[in-house]
Design an enzyme around this catalytic site. Structure first.
Site, mmCIF file in Angstrom:
data_model
loop_
_atom_site.group_PDB
_atom_site.id
_atom_site.type_symbol
_atom_site.label_atom_id
_atom_site.label_comp_id
_atom_site.label_asym_id
_atom_site.label_seq_id
_atom_site.Cartn_x
_atom_site.Cartn_y
_atom_site.Cartn_z
ATOM 1 N N ASN A 22 21.819 75.898 78.947
ATOM 2 C CA ASN A 22 21.516 75.084 77.755
ATOM 3 C C ASN A 22 21.529 73.596 78.104
ATOM 4 O O ASN A 22 20.718 72.833 77.601
ATOM 5 C CB ASN A 22 22.520 75.373 76.644
ATOM 6 C CG ASN A 22 22.105 76.564 75.803
ATOM 7 O OD1 ASN A 22 21.253 76.448 74.937
ATOM 8 N ND2 ASN A 22 22.672 77.711 76.099
ATOM 9 N N ASP B 199 35.278 77.221 66.659
ATOM 10 C CA ASP B 199 34.143 77.743 65.874
ATOM 11 C C ASP B 199 34.311 77.624 64.359
ATOM 12 O O ASP B 199 33.730 78.398 63.608
ATOM 13 C CB ASP B 199 33.919 79.231 66.224
ATOM 14 C CG ASP B 199 33.658 79.418 67.712
ATOM 15 O OD1 ASP B 199 34.090 80.451 68.256
ATOM 16 O OD2 ASP B 199 33.060 78.508 68.314
ATOM 17 N N HIS C 279 27.237 78.262 69.072
ATOM 18 C CA HIS C 279 27.922 79.549 69.240
ATOM 19 C C HIS C 279 26.866 80.647 69.154
ATOM 20 O O HIS C 279 26.013 80.623 68.260
ATOM 21 C CB HIS C 279 28.994 79.715 68.150
ATOM 22 C CG HIS C 279 29.776 80.982 68.306
ATOM 23 N ND1 HIS C 279 30.748 81.125 69.275
ATOM 24 C CD2 HIS C 279 29.687 82.169 67.666
ATOM 25 C CE1 HIS C 279 31.242 82.350 69.199
ATOM 26 N NE2 HIS C 279 30.624 83.008 68.240
ATOM 27 N N GLU D 65 18.563 79.753 71.404
ATOM 28 C CA GLU D 65 19.287 78.535 71.798
ATOM 29 C C GLU D 65 18.329 77.525 72.418
ATOM 30 O O GLU D 65 18.329 76.349 72.085
ATOM 31 C CB GLU D 65 20.390 78.877 72.803
ATOM 32 C CG GLU D 65 21.464 79.741 72.211
ATOM 33 C CD GLU D 65 22.436 80.257 73.242
ATOM 34 O OE1 GLU D 65 22.136 80.231 74.447
ATOM 35 O OE2 GLU D 65 23.518 80.678 72.829
ATOM 36 N N LEU E 84 34.370 76.150 76.916
ATOM 37 C CA LEU E 84 35.310 77.143 76.395
ATOM 38 C C LEU E 84 36.670 76.591 75.999
ATOM 39 O O LEU E 84 37.508 77.317 75.488
ATOM 40 C CB LEU E 84 35.465 78.273 77.432
ATOM 41 C CG LEU E 84 34.150 79.003 77.742
ATOM 42 C CD1 LEU E 84 34.388 80.134 78.724
ATOM 43 C CD2 LEU E 84 33.504 79.553 76.468
ATOM 44 N N ILE F 118 38.738 71.451 71.801
ATOM 45 C CA ILE F 118 38.620 69.994 71.958
ATOM 46 C C ILE F 118 39.910 69.345 71.460
ATOM 47 O O ILE F 118 40.318 69.571 70.325
ATOM 48 C CB ILE F 118 37.391 69.466 71.174
ATOM 49 C CG1 ILE F 118 36.106 70.082 71.750
ATOM 50 C CG2 ILE F 118 37.340 67.943 71.222
ATOM 51 C CD1 ILE F 118 35.886 69.809 73.228
ATOM 52 N N ASN G 73 28.794 71.931 68.648
ATOM 53 C CA ASN G 73 28.901 73.104 69.522
ATOM 54 C C ASN G 73 27.846 74.121 69.123
ATOM 55 O O ASN G 73 27.402 74.153 67.970
ATOM 56 C CB ASN G 73 30.296 73.724 69.367
ATOM 57 C CG ASN G 73 30.492 74.969 70.233
ATOM 58 O OD1 ASN G 73 30.172 74.954 71.421
ATOM 59 N ND2 ASN G 73 30.993 76.030 69.637
HETATM 60 C C1 GRF Z 1 25.541 80.148 75.337
HETATM 61 O O1 GRF Z 1 25.295 81.474 74.940
HETATM 62 C C2 GRF Z 1 26.147 79.378 74.204
HETATM 63 O O2 GRF Z 1 25.745 79.820 72.928
HETATM 64 C C3 GRF Z 1 27.610 79.651 74.362
HETATM 65 O O3 GRF Z 1 27.846 79.713 75.743
HETATM 66 C C4 GRF Z 1 26.635 80.094 76.384
HETATM 67 C C5 GRF Z 1 26.351 79.048 77.421
HETATM 68 O O4 GRF Z 1 25.362 79.511 78.274
HETATM 69 N N1 GRF Z 1 28.382 78.604 73.744
HETATM 70 P P1 GRF Z 1 24.825 78.459 79.361
HETATM 71 O O5 GRF Z 1 26.021 78.008 80.172
HETATM 72 O O6 GRF Z 1 24.200 77.320 78.596
HETATM 73 O O7 GRF Z 1 23.832 79.231 80.176
#
Ligand code: GRF
Length: 188
Positions: A16, A146, A105, A175, A86, A89, A103
């Site tokens: 991402n 979350d 999720h 995403e 993970l 914060i 964030n």
């Molecule tokens: C994604 O599925 C996001 O929704 C979640 O963690 C994952 C991160 O994937 N928070 P990446 O590290 O961006 O590939």
């Protein structure tokens, strides 16, 4: 034209993070001065090298002791985007960046969220509960996992034959399609 400087935080692969940086590549008023992970071996550091963005590793204790806050303030960061980060914060960052930390999720919060619900665990739970849909939630970050105010959600169907891996692929597609645009609209 006011520059917008965004810190990207990731604990794992960082797909991402890479997708976001590439989306804004030609948009000159958007800057990504640094990437921060809590894992020295996270693949996001490799992506940062390719993207020519400095990346840093700060431990959980470091976050709690203000190391990340100091680094972000030295870089004049305006907003913080968590993309697969993970750790919870810490209050020092929440106080310094009120309503400026978001964030993503990989589920439709409030379902399938909270401590320990991340990555494949989320998609396994969605399949195990025979959900007929899932999706993504982009939300403000507060002191609990979350639970911050929801900004955006997008949905996809879950078919009876879908494996958790298939669901993960569908969610990742959502995403990549939506996260950069939500950031652009939100922090413009
Ligand atoms: C994604 O599925 C996001 O929704 C979640 O963690 C994952 C991160 O994937 N928070 P990446 O590290 O961006 O590939």
């Amino acid at each position: 034209m006011r520059m917008k400087k965004i810190a990207l935080l990731a604990s794992g692969s960082g797909s991402n993070v890479e997708n976001i940086v590439r989306y804004f590549a030609e948009k000159k008023e958007w800057e990504f001065p640094l990437i921060v992970s809590n894992k020295a071996d996270a693949y996001v550091h490799e992506r940062a090298k390719r993207l020519k963005i400095p990346s840093f590793t700060i431990s959980k204790a470091g976050f709690e002791q203000g190391e990340a806050l100091q680094l972000l303030q030295q870089s004049d960061i305006d907003f913080i985007v968590l993309a697969g980060f993970l750790l919870k914060i810490p209050a020092n960052l929440l106080q310094a960046y009120p309503d400026k930390i978001i964030n993503i999720h990989p589920a439709l919060l409030p379902k399938y969220g909270g401590k320990g619900m991340y990555g494949m665990r989320v998609h396994e739970a969605v399949v195990a509960h025979r959900e007929t849909e899932t999706g993504i939630t982009i939300h403000y970050v507060n002191e609990n996992y979350d639970e911050g105010r929801i900004i955006f959600q997008a949905r996809c169907e879950v078919l009876p034959a879908d494996t958790p891996e298939k669901v993960a692929d569908k969610v990742h597609a959502l995403e990549y399609r939506h996260f950069p645009k939500v950031i652009e609209q939100l922090f413009y």
